[in-house]
Design an enzyme around this catalytic site. Structure first.
Site, PDB file in Angstrom:
ATOM      1  N   SER A  14       0.812  -1.234   0.000  1.00  0.00           N
ATOM      2  CA  SER A  14       0.000   0.000   0.000  1.00  0.00           C
ATOM      3  C   SER A  14       0.838   1.273   0.000  1.00  0.00           C
ATOM      4  CB  SER A  14      -0.948   0.052   1.218  1.00  0.00           C
ATOM      5  OG  SER A  14      -1.687  -1.106   1.315  1.00  0.00           O
ATOM      6  N   LYS A  17       2.024   2.358  -5.295  1.00  0.00           N
ATOM      7  CA  LYS A  17       2.717   2.014  -6.558  1.00  0.00           C
ATOM      8  C   LYS A  17       1.844   2.320  -7.758  1.00  0.00           C
ATOM      9  CE  LYS A  17       3.587  -2.317  -6.323  1.00  0.00           C
ATOM     10  NZ  LYS A  17       3.371  -3.212  -5.327  1.00  0.00           N
ATOM     11  N   ASP A  71      -6.274  -0.825  -9.718  1.00  0.00           N
ATOM     12  CA  ASP A  71      -5.173   0.016 -10.205  1.00  0.00           C
ATOM     13  C   ASP A  71      -5.353   0.389 -11.674  1.00  0.00           C
ATOM     14  OD1 ASP A  71      -3.419   0.720  -8.133  1.00  0.00           O
ATOM     15  OD2 ASP A  71      -2.687  -1.337  -8.020  1.00  0.00           O
ATOM     16  N   ILE A 147       6.597 -14.841  -1.841  1.00  0.00           N
ATOM     17  CA  ILE A 147       6.813 -16.107  -2.563  1.00  0.00           C
ATOM     18  C   ILE A 147       6.146 -16.089  -3.933  1.00  0.00           C
ATOM     19  CG2 ILE A 147       6.230 -18.566  -2.579  1.00  0.00           C
ATOM     20  CD1 ILE A 147       6.729 -18.653   0.360  1.00  0.00           C
ATOM     21  N   THR A 190      14.793   0.288   3.407  1.00  0.00           N
ATOM     22  CA  THR A 190      14.971   0.518   1.968  1.00  0.00           C
ATOM     23  C   THR A 190      16.215  -0.221   1.474  1.00  0.00           C
ATOM     24  OG1 THR A 190      13.847   2.641   2.027  1.00  0.00           O
ATOM     25  CG2 THR A 190      15.409   2.320   0.227  1.00  0.00           C
ATOM     26  N   CYS A 380     -26.484   0.241 -11.758  1.00  0.00           N
ATOM     27  CA  CYS A 380     -26.548  -1.219 -11.833  1.00  0.00           C
ATOM     28  C   CYS A 380     -27.525  -1.757 -10.784  1.00  0.00           C
ATOM     29  CB  CYS A 380     -25.146  -1.805 -11.693  1.00  0.00           C
ATOM     30  SG  CYS A 380     -25.013  -3.422 -12.465  1.00  0.00           S
ATOM     31  N   MET A 383     -29.977   0.807 -10.062  1.00  0.00           N
ATOM     32  CA  MET A 383     -31.088   0.952 -11.018  1.00  0.00           C
ATOM     33  C   MET A 383     -32.114  -0.147 -10.772  1.00  0.00           C
ATOM     34  SD  MET A 383     -31.019   0.350 -15.130  1.00  0.00           S
ATOM     35  CE  MET A 383     -32.470  -0.126 -16.048  1.00  0.00           C
ATOM     36  N   GLN A 384     -31.631  -1.363 -10.569  1.00  0.00           N
ATOM     37  CA  GLN A 384     -32.559  -2.489 -10.405  1.00  0.00           C
ATOM     38  C   GLN A 384     -33.458  -2.276  -9.182  1.00  0.00           C
ATOM     39  OE1 GLN A 384     -29.947  -5.930 -10.356  1.00  0.00           O
ATOM     40  NE2 GLN A 384     -29.300  -5.631 -12.466  1.00  0.00           N
ATOM     41  N   HIS A 520     -21.994   1.118 -15.739  1.00  0.00           N
ATOM     42  CA  HIS A 520     -21.209   1.811 -14.709  1.00  0.00           C
ATOM     43  C   HIS A 520     -20.503   3.027 -15.317  1.00  0.00           C
ATOM     44  CE1 HIS A 520     -21.508  -1.215 -11.493  1.00  0.00           C
ATOM     45  NE2 HIS A 520     -21.632  -2.073 -12.486  1.00  0.00           N
ATOM     46  N   GLU A 522     -19.222   5.472 -13.973  1.00  0.00           N
ATOM     47  CA  GLU A 522     -18.086   5.934 -13.171  1.00  0.00           C
ATOM     48  C   GLU A 522     -16.760   5.406 -13.703  1.00  0.00           C
ATOM     49  OE1 GLU A 522     -20.305   3.711 -12.295  1.00  0.00           O
ATOM     50  OE2 GLU A 522     -19.520   2.131 -10.984  1.00  0.00           O
TER      51      GLU A 522
HETATM   52  N1  GLN Z   1     -26.082  -7.916  -8.716  1.00  0.00           N
HETATM   53  C1  GLN Z   1     -26.636  -7.252  -9.863  1.00  0.00           C
HETATM   54  C2  GLN Z   1     -26.485  -8.076 -11.112  1.00  0.00           C
HETATM   55  O1  GLN Z   1     -25.702  -8.983 -11.175  1.00  0.00           O
HETATM   56  C3  GLN Z   1     -26.006  -5.905 -10.054  1.00  0.00           C
HETATM   57  C4  GLN Z   1     -24.555  -5.969 -10.376  1.00  0.00           C
HETATM   58  C5  GLN Z   1     -23.855  -4.669 -10.154  1.00  0.00           C
HETATM   59  O2  GLN Z   1     -24.385  -3.801  -9.458  1.00  0.00           O
HETATM   60  N2  GLN Z   1     -22.652  -4.514 -10.709  1.00  0.00           N
HETATM   61  O3  GLN Z   1     -27.143  -7.802 -12.096  1.00  0.00           O
END
Ligand code: GLN
Length: 548
Positions: A14, A17, A71, A147, A190, A380, A383-384, A520, A522
């Site tokens: 942590s 890097k 990352d 390892i 170091t 995701c 939304m559902q 997503h 984001e």
């Molecule tokens: N668990 C939900 C699905 O598989 C939503 C997945 C998520 O939020 N990335 O559709």
């Protein structure tokens, strides 16, 4: 042929890097070079897709559908270069490839060994796309001495020997601990970690030393002497207020100059740092603050929503306002008066997640945002759950639910307005899934298009665009057969898959700002190019702030 920079870490984990690699990538770009960043992870999982977010933080998804380490998200946010499946590999994947080849008889009866078979597999991976960029930056996960890491370190040693001289360098990150009692920075750990590297044939060209205290020249000279590195290649790395300071801070510390010097590139092209100066200007000259409630399942570990929290920061930068996300455990909203926890926020986000736990709290959050007219972004699972809320409370389907929370669908426990997706179209190919498929890599993953309804909020957010493309990672899907019923009740299906079968975006007709997205957004947000959905969500939240 690309020049290679390997980035390793020692002393403790942590150390940042990933951030140092990403910042170096950005600095090389600022000097006019093209870059690609790669991550080599020594753990034995084939990919992080099946790892718990509590253990490993967010799973970052690429356009081409790889589930990767977070990352890779840093790499994209700093360089704008979209990561690919071929930018990430784990020991698990390496061994799995080697064993597959062995089963197919590709080794012609040879005894399979770590050297050369495993190391060759790693080197083949490193070489993918080497003609496409000027610099390939490859970060090795973990710390030297682990390892699991040995085959990777051995592979980069061989790789360095096989390439022309001067085309491969090694940058090593360490920590200088501060002993308050004696008032000293200690260089011994170091020295030991560099000794460990040298014992496996690797000599760092650049040393990056994390430290909470100013590193005096005397200590720098000592590190250089004992670690066999030039004094001006010992780069101090101090704690930063924002990760987005990293490119400018590393530049001031001389990192990019030391790297180019190690490649004997002289004179070095002058850097244009204006992109990062603008980013810092937006960060430091923000007016006001918006408070966003993020209602999720993995709220104890902020890394579980890394990209959401970064995209919120970017949205704030777009609006020159500070965004303060506050993490609220969805389960806490399930208590009787739980929804009061949401009072006073300027916006509410329900991010992605898996499994049933906390989902009633997410549904309560969507209901709160709908009824109180607070800007709402459901991503995701968010939304559902917003669709389930609308189905129950607007469309009168009182037992609406998801097959994810009620796997025995025919148990009759709920009406599954969200169902287990078993086939879909990818380009011109049909993808099929069976209920008993393995868990790893079998979701609907990667970039898919949504066709937007003209005049909808989402199309306005995207400047009138008719199509958008974002990355997906889900197994369940809103059932389009409830569209008419839900639309009659006030929910607009404003984004659909091109074949009109998979709902991609929903919004509420009678609400100032309420959007649910299956993808997503984001994941593609950058500080210098904020995701439009986050920028506009923060704008709407900022308006609330003015009203309060
Ligand atoms: N668990 C939900 C699905 O598989 C939503 C997945 C998520 O939020 N990335 O559709």
């Amino acid at each position: 042929m690309a020049r290679y920079i390997f980035i390793t870490g020692g002393v403790v984990s942590s150390l940042g890097k990933g951030l140092a690699s990403a910042a170096l990538g950005a600095l090389l770009q600022a000097r006019g070079y093209t870059v690609r960043l790669r991550k080599l992870d020594p753990y034995l999982n084939v990919d992080p897709g099946t790892m718990s977010p509590f253990e490993h933080g967010e799973v970052f998804v690429t356009d081409d559908g790889a589930e990767t380490d977070l990352d890779l998200g840093h790499y994209e946010r700093f360089t704008g270069v979209s990561a690919r499946r071929s930018d990430t590999i784990s020991a698990g994947r390496v061994y799995s490839n080697v064993l597959d080849k062995e089963r197919r008889g590709e080794y012609l009866g040879k005894t399979i060994q770590v050297i050369p078979h495993v190391t060759n597999e790693i080197k083949d991976f490193l070489a993918i796309g080497e003609d496409e960029v000027d610099f390939m930056l490859c970060e090795i996960g973990g710390t030297v001495g682990d390892i699991e890491g040995l085959p990777f370190f051995e592979a980069i040693r061989q790789f360095g020997q096989e390439r022309p001289r001067g085309k491969v360098i090694l940058m090593h990150l360490t920590l200088l601990p501060w002993l308050a009692a004696s008032g000293e920075l200690k260089t011994k750990p170091t020295q030991h970690s560099v000794k460990e590297l040298r014992s496996i044939g690797l000599q760092p060209d650049v040393l990056v030393c994390r430290s909470e205290q100013l590193i005096p020249d005397r200590e720098r000279a000592k590190i250089a002497l004992f670690c066999n590195v030039r004094p001006d290649s010992v780069i101090p790395a101090y704690d930063l207020k924002s990760i987005y300071e990293a490119p400018l801070a590393y530049h001031r510390a001389g990192l990019d100059r030391a790297v180019l010097d190690a490649f004997r590139i002289s004179p070095a092209p002058r850097p244009d740092l204006s992109r990062w100066e603008d980013v810092m200007d937006r960060l430091t000259h923000a007016e006001g603050e918006v408070r966003i409630a993020v209602v999720g399942k993995y709220t104890e570990l902020e890394d579980a929503y890394k990209s959401v929290s970064e995209a919120l920061t970017h949205g704030g930068m777009a609006n020159r306002v500070r965004v303060r996300p506050e993490w609220i455990a969805a389960e806490d909203l399930e208590q009787d008066d739980g929804s009061h926890l949401l009072d006073g926020y300027h916006g509410i986000i329900v991010p992605g997640g898996f499994g049933e736990r906390g989902t009633e709290g997410m549904i309560a959050a969507a209901q709160y945002a709908r009824e109180k007219r607070v800007p709402f972004l459901g991503i995701c699972l968010g939304m559902q759950t917003a669709v389930i809320e609308a189905a129950r409370n607007l469309a009168g389907i009182s037992d609406a639910g998801s097959q994810e929370f009620d796997p025995a669908a025919d148990s009759g426990r709920c009406t599954p307005v969200v169902y287990h997706l078993k086939e879909w179209v990818q380009g011109n190919r049909k993808v099929e899934r069976k209920p008993d498929d393995a868990k790893g890599g079998t979701m609907r993953l990667g970039a898919y298009t949504a066709v937007l309804k003209p005049g909808s909020l989402i199309s306005r957010v995207y400047d009138g665009a008719t199509e958008i493309e974002d990355r997906h990672r889900h197994r369940y899907e809103v059932d389009v057969s409830y569209r008419d019923q839900l639309e009659a009740a006030g929910m607009v299906f404003s984004g659909m898959s091109p074949d009109d079968r998979l709902p991609e975006v929903v919004e509420l007709a009678d609400h100032p700002w309420f959007i649910g997205v299956q993808a997503h957004p984001e994941l593609k947000s950058k500080p210098f190019a904020p995701a439009p959905l986050f920028a506009d969500f923060v704008r709407a939240a900022k308006e609330q702030e003015r009203m309060v």
